[in-house]
Design a protein around this motif. Structure first.
Motif, short mmCIF file in Angstrom:
data_model
loop_
_atom_site.label_atom_id
_atom_site.label_comp_id
_atom_site.label_asym_id
_atom_site.label_seq_id
_atom_site.Cartn_x
_atom_site.Cartn_y
_atom_site.Cartn_z
N LEU A 126 0.83 -1.20 0.00
CA LEU A 126 0.00 0.00 0.00
C LEU A 126 0.87 1.25 0.00
CD1 LEU A 126 -2.55 -1.06 2.78
CD2 LEU A 126 -3.04 -0.87 0.33
N PRO A 127 0.37 2.35 -0.53
CA PRO A 127 1.10 3.61 -0.43
C PRO A 127 1.43 3.95 1.03
CG PRO A 127 -0.74 3.84 -1.96
CD PRO A 127 -0.90 2.50 -1.30
N GLY A 128 2.70 4.25 1.30
CA GLY A 128 3.13 4.64 2.63
C GLY A 128 3.45 3.50 3.56
N ILE A 129 3.31 2.24 3.10
CA ILE A 129 3.45 1.11 4.01
C ILE A 129 4.87 0.99 4.55
CG2 ILE A 129 4.01 -0.62 2.26
CD1 ILE A 129 1.57 -1.16 5.18
N ASP A 130 5.87 1.30 3.74
CA ASP A 130 7.25 1.12 4.18
C ASP A 130 7.59 2.00 5.37
OD1 ASP A 130 7.67 -0.77 2.23
OD2 ASP A 130 8.53 0.63 0.79
N ALA A 189 -6.75 2.03 1.83
CA ALA A 189 -6.17 2.52 0.58
C ALA A 189 -4.72 2.97 0.75
CB ALA A 189 -7.00 3.68 0.04
N ALA A 190 -4.38 3.48 1.92
CA ALA A 190 -3.02 3.98 2.16
C ALA A 190 -2.80 4.13 3.66
CB ALA A 190 -2.81 5.32 1.47
N VAL A 191 -1.54 4.13 4.06
CA VAL A 191 -1.18 4.40 5.45
C VAL A 191 0.02 5.34 5.46
CG1 VAL A 191 -2.05 2.22 6.37
CG2 VAL A 191 0.29 2.35 5.53
N ARG A 192 0.15 6.11 6.51
CA ARG A 192 1.34 6.96 6.60
C ARG A 192 1.64 7.25 8.07
NH1 ARG A 192 -2.64 10.47 4.69
NH2 ARG A 192 -3.10 12.24 6.07
N ARG A 193 2.92 7.35 8.36
CA ARG A 193 3.40 7.74 9.68
C ARG A 193 4.39 8.87 9.43
NH1 ARG A 193 3.75 4.64 14.73
NH2 ARG A 193 3.38 2.70 13.57
N ALA A 194 3.99 10.07 9.74
CA ALA A 194 4.79 11.24 9.37
C ALA A 194 6.13 11.28 10.08
CB ALA A 194 4.00 12.52 9.65
N VAL A 195 6.16 10.89 11.35
CA VAL A 195 7.41 10.86 12.11
C VAL A 195 7.54 9.48 12.74
CG1 VAL A 195 7.43 13.34 12.57
CG2 VAL A 195 6.27 11.80 14.16
N PRO A 196 8.77 9.01 12.98
CA PRO A 196 8.97 7.63 13.43
C PRO A 196 8.16 7.22 14.64
CG PRO A 196 11.05 8.60 12.78
CD PRO A 196 10.05 9.71 12.72
N ASP A 197 8.04 8.08 15.63
CA ASP A 197 7.31 7.71 16.83
C ASP A 197 5.91 8.33 16.88
OD1 ASP A 197 9.40 6.19 17.89
OD2 ASP A 197 10.40 8.00 18.64
N GLY A 198 5.48 8.88 15.76
CA GLY A 198 4.19 9.54 15.72
C GLY A 198 3.05 8.59 15.39
N PRO A 199 1.85 9.11 15.30
CA PRO A 199 0.68 8.28 15.02
C PRO A 199 0.66 7.80 13.57
CG PRO A 199 0.06 10.59 15.07
CD PRO A 199 1.50 10.53 15.51
N VAL A 200 -0.11 6.79 13.33
CA VAL A 200 -0.34 6.25 11.99
C VAL A 200 -1.69 6.74 11.50
CG1 VAL A 200 -0.64 4.16 10.62
CG2 VAL A 200 0.99 4.17 12.49
N THR A 201 -1.72 7.25 10.29
CA THR A 201 -2.98 7.65 9.66
C THR A 201 -3.35 6.60 8.63
OG1 THR A 201 -2.51 10.00 9.99
CG2 THR A 201 -4.19 9.42 8.36
N VAL A 202 -4.55 6.07 8.76
CA VAL A 202 -5.04 5.03 7.86
C VAL A 202 -6.13 5.64 6.98
CG1 VAL A 202 -6.02 2.72 7.70
CG2 VAL A 202 -4.61 3.35 9.69
N GLU A 203 -5.92 5.60 5.68
CA GLU A 203 -6.91 6.14 4.75
C GLU A 203 -7.71 4.99 4.15
OE1 GLU A 203 -7.08 8.41 0.45
OE2 GLU A 203 -5.46 8.94 1.84
N LEU A 204 -9.04 5.08 4.25
CA LEU A 204 -9.91 4.05 3.71
C LEU A 204 -10.28 4.36 2.26
CD1 LEU A 204 -12.26 3.53 6.79
CD2 LEU A 204 -10.03 2.50 6.29
N ASP A 205 -10.82 3.38 1.57
CA ASP A 205 -11.17 3.54 0.15
C ASP A 205 -12.09 4.74 -0.09
OD1 ASP A 205 -9.63 1.68 -1.07
OD2 ASP A 205 -11.16 0.12 -1.15
N GLY A 206 -12.99 4.98 0.83
CA GLY A 206 -13.94 6.07 0.64
C GLY A 206 -13.39 7.44 1.01
N GLY A 207 -12.13 7.49 1.44
CA GLY A 207 -11.51 8.76 1.80
C GLY A 207 -11.49 9.04 3.29
N GLU A 208 -12.25 8.30 4.09
CA GLU A 208 -12.24 8.50 5.53
C GLU A 208 -10.87 8.14 6.10
OE1 GLU A 208 -14.49 6.89 9.60
OE2 GLU A 208 -15.05 6.10 7.62
N GLN A 209 -10.48 8.82 7.16
CA GLN A 209 -9.20 8.56 7.79
C GLN A 209 -9.40 8.12 9.24
OE1 GLN A 209 -6.70 12.03 7.31
NE2 GLN A 209 -6.31 11.59 5.14
N VAL A 210 -8.57 7.18 9.64
CA VAL A 210 -8.57 6.68 11.02
C VAL A 210 -7.16 6.83 11.55
CG1 VAL A 210 -8.98 4.71 12.54
CG2 VAL A 210 -10.37 5.00 10.46
#
Length: 480
Positions: A158-162, A244-265
């Protein structure tokens, strides 16, 4: 063995020293065959350090507290939170603090030689082992090579998984602290068991399920009852959604999970419990005409199709990705290897013989250690119908069984048996409810042994136990 030869010949070479490889080695040595075992990680494998043992050690206090809270006279004494430090410390003990001294001693005790390093096939009955210091060992097997390398967790591309550093089952069972918020992607066994653990230890759990519900390989009511309990405990279960995608902006920061419909968790950690892949991608399979990275197809003795000397035992053959089934296969394969080495004629058509993994076809048992527990063996109703059997499903509310009320106030559970109407035997059984894991072996015997229903009628369950559900199921079948 402390100093294995750089060039050595053995009767049997086993690649992979988890429970499956250990059992192949044990059966080979018991038959008097010299055996080498190759392992690139810890002796004892996935089950000992990142799966069965640590996960069940984590789950046991969670389930024990839940059971105690349903018993008047005891419930008031267990209303406080779990002692997280003690739970994790007990988990560490059961994982042997991720040290394999005990497992090494066991292999030494049966007389197997251990080679630490990465093992690869280099041709028929030959294996090279690259040790941590770069030394190359060349092993030759007189009779058989057994591939017992298991499987690994799949993380989707997924985008951002690494950069997100997601958890797999390994991180979920070995984590040193409780995440404040945990997203779990997947609703299978790993997903629901880890949701049960971390929710009980204080995490706010969100489960993201692509399909319609939890535990999709079991009867639908299993996932429904487990999901109901998780929801009541505070988990947020969302079905019909995809990441659809995940991202962690900083190493010890939170993970943002983007769903197919655009909602974020947003979460502190994300666990992908989305399946397994075989550990066969760096095994040298191409040197013997097989495709790397694939599941290996085997016969009922676990011998790889098209070979006379190569065995694939446990997860790598994709017949049943369960430790107990892998150990069962190992006993079958070990007996087969020993018989062939001794020149003993094999009864290839004997489906109940020592050299046939018959139970892997129709009698695979599994317990999901959630609250409530879910356990099954054999076929579900849908599977039996798809296979063309003429069947009847018989259901029983476990709350109506006297033993369940004694076990816990407000007991909720359900049982189902699938009867083959042409043969009057059981094709499958499913139980869901507190404390039902220990019921499963009776069902496994009934299914694997193809015990006729009219004979099961004479297996009298003790009163007042939850196992009295057998009487109720058989009455329902007889009286319909």
């Amino acid at each position: 063995m402390t100093d294995p030869s750089v060039n050595a010949e053995y009767d049997v070479v086993v690649i992979g020293a988890g429970p499956v490889g250990e059992n192949v080695a044990d059966r080979a040595r018991a038959a008097g065959l010299s055996t080498a075992v190759v392992e690139v990680e810890l002796i004892g494998g996935e089950c000992s350090y990142w799966a069965c043992m640590p996960s069940k050690a984590l789950l046991r206090p969670v389930v024990a507290r839940a059971d105690a809270r349903r018993v008047p006279g005891l419930s008031d004494a267990v209303q406080g939170p779990l002692d997280t430090a003690a739970v994790l410390a007990r988990r560490d003990e059961y994982a042997s603090h991720w040290k394999d001294d005990g497992q090494v001693a066991w292999l030494d005790g049966i007389g197997a030689d251990i080679y630490r390093g990465r093992g690869r096939l280099t041709g028929t009955k030959t294996v090279s082992v690259t040790a941590p210091d770069g030394t190359e060992h060349r092993l030759t097997a007189r009779h058989a090579v057994a591939v017992c390398t298991g499987s690994r967790a799949v993380v989707p591309d997924l985008p951002g998984i690494d950069g997100a550093r997601p958890w797999t089952s390994r991180e979920a069972t070995s984590a040193k602290k409780v995440p404040g918020r945990l997203v779990i992607v997947g609703g299978g066994v790993v997903g629901v068991e880890m949701a049960t653990v971390w929710q009980a230890l204080g995490a706010r759990v969100t489960m993201l399920i692509r399909g319609k519900g939890l535990l999709p390989k079991m009867e639908p009511f299993a996932g429904e009852l487990v999901g109901q309990a998780l929801t009541e405990a505070g988990a947020d279960i969302r079905t019909g959604v995809s990441v659809a995608a995940v991202r962690r902006a900083v190493p010890d920061g939170p993970v943002t999970v983007e769903l197919d419909g655009g909602e974020q968790v947003e979460a502190d950690e994300i666990l992908f419990a989305t399946g397994r892949a075989p550990r066969t991608d760096d095994l040298g399979l191409e040197t013997v005409g097989l495709e790397p990275g694939t599941w290996l197809t085997v016969d009922d003795s676990c011998r790889v199709d098209g070979t006379t000397w190569l065995y694939a035992v446990g997860d790598v053959n994709h017949r049943a990705l369960l430790t107990h089934q892998g150990k069962y296969q190992a006993r079958i394969a070990g007996a087969e290897i020993a018989a062939r080495a001794a020149g003993v004629p094999l009864l290839e058509t004997d489906r109940w013989g020592a050299h046939a993994a018959t139970a892997d076809h129709a009698a695979v048992p599994q317990v999901v250690f959630t609250d409530p527990e879910a356990a099954s063996v054999g076929l579900t109703l849908a599977e039996a119908e798809r296979a063309g059997h003429r069947v009847r499903a018989v259901d029983q509310d476990l709350a109506a069984v006297a033993g369940s009320g004694l076990y816990a106030d407000g007991y909720r559970g359900r049982a189902r048996m699938i009867v083959d109407l042409d043969r009057e035997t059981l094709l499958g059984v499913t139980f869901v409810g507190p404390g039902i894991g220990e019921l499963l072996h009776s069902a496994t015997i009934a299914v694997a042994g193809e015990v006729p229903v009219d004979r099961l009628w004479h297996a009298v369950p003790a009163y007042p136990t939850i196992s009295e559900v057998w009487l109720r199921l058989l009455e329902a079948y007889r009286d319909a």
